[in-house]
Design an enzyme around this catalytic site. Structure first.
Site, PDB file in Angstrom:
ATOM      1  N   GLU A 161       0.518  -1.370  -0.331  1.00 61.08           N
ATOM      2  CA  GLU A 161       0.219   0.206   0.573  1.00 61.08           C
ATOM      3  C   GLU A 161       1.197   1.453   0.086  1.00 61.08           C
ATOM      4  OE1 GLU A 161      -3.436  -0.037   0.293  1.00 61.08           O
ATOM      5  OE2 GLU A 161      -3.777  -1.412  -0.100  1.00 61.08           O
ATOM      6  N   CYS A 193      -2.781 -13.850  -0.107  1.00 58.20           N
ATOM      7  CA  CYS A 193      -3.165 -11.941  -0.365  1.00 58.20           C
ATOM      8  C   CYS A 193      -2.773 -11.886  -1.827  1.00 58.20           C
ATOM      9  CB  CYS A 193      -2.762 -11.252   0.682  1.00 58.20           C
ATOM     10  SG  CYS A 193      -3.038  -9.650   1.228  1.00 58.20           S
TER      11      CYS A 193
END
Length: 280
Positions: A161, A193
């Site tokens: 992120e 993920c």
């Protein structure tokens, strides 16, 4: 509407894709590559990321809200591009909503079983995904003899992120997380993920080239193609991918989302609309 017109309308309807944040764009990217004729409506729950540390009940509630939102966009199928939501909410959503819905776990688990030789499979994911043991459960449906070793790697999401895909800090964190797999003789590792494929080079460098890395995003796009064909709802149009075929929505920080998306998506992203997902 005549039956033919109704069917054509369904064939041209978009695919709904959702994730807890921006990582699910890896799934959207694979859908774009493998199914270039399909339109996509993507929702990233950037206000409530990450899901991995949330309770099952909370993830189900969030996922239910997002599906309701996507249905307002007349999607013909939904991809849960989030491992935690796939683990916690997929079966509940399939019972509640009359629309084809798939997650990212089963395609990834199947690919791992097909590629392992030693039958020793590693899984990395969020705390929620690893705690659920869902990958182990699905892998054992395909091969009861498989040994599954799981490791939660929550900081990977934050590193992605932040855009720290190639950084000494990321190398250090990967080394610490993945050291548990050393000397455990795994030959296959599931990047459990949707953020993790963006760290593929770091993970491969840490694990070594002898370990096969499974990217559930790739496998999910292939599974989606089969699902659309099976249900007779695949797009029949011969389209060239262009920005107007893809709509993006987020629950917070659209500017950061666009900046991140432009760094990984092959098609230019012009806008991302912010919505109040709690209204759904």
């Amino acid at each position: 509407m005549a039956d033919n017109e109704k069917q054509n309308s369904m064939n041209m309807a978009p695919i709904g894709v959702f994730d807890s944040g921006r990582g699910g764009l890896t799934v959207a990217r694979e859908i774009l590559r493998q199914l270039p004729n399909e339109k996509i409506v993507y929702f990233g729950d950037t206000a409530r990321v990450p899901y991995g540390s949330k309770s099952k009940e909370t993830v189900i509630r969030y996922s239910r809200q997002i599906v309701r939102f996507l249905l307002t966009k007349n999607v013909k199928a939904i991809v849960i591009a989030c491992n935690t939501a796939s683990a916690f909410a997929l079966e509940e959503l399939k019972r509640e909503f009359d629309i084809p819905i798939i997650g990212v776990i089963r395609p990834g688990a199947k690919a791992a079983v097909e590629n392992t030789v030693t039958k020793r499979i590693g899984v990395i994911g969020t705390e929620g995904t690893i705690r659920s043991a869902i990958y182990s459960e699905v892998i054992h449906e395909y091969d009861r003899e498989a040994i599954v070793l799981g490791k939660a790697c929550p900081l990977f999401v934050s590193l992605v992120e932040e855009g720290w895909l190639h950084d000494t800090v990321t190398d250090e964190v990967a080394g610490r997380y993945l050291s548990e797999f050393k000397n455990r003789d795994i030959d296959t590792l599931i990047m459990g993920c949707t953020h993790y494929p963006l760290l593929r080079s770091t993970i491969m460098k840490t694990m070594g080239e002898d370990v096969f890395l499974v990217n559930p995003a790739y496998e999910t796009a292939a599974s989606l193609k089969r699902l659309l064909d099976k249900n007779g709802i695949a797009s029949k149009a011969d389209l060239i991918p262009k920005p107007e075929m893809y709509d993006y929505y987020v629950s917070d920080a659209p500017g950061k989302f666009i900046e991140f998306a432009r760094s990984i998506m092959p098609i230019e992203i012009e806008t991302a609309a912010q919505i109040n997902i709690e209204e759904y």
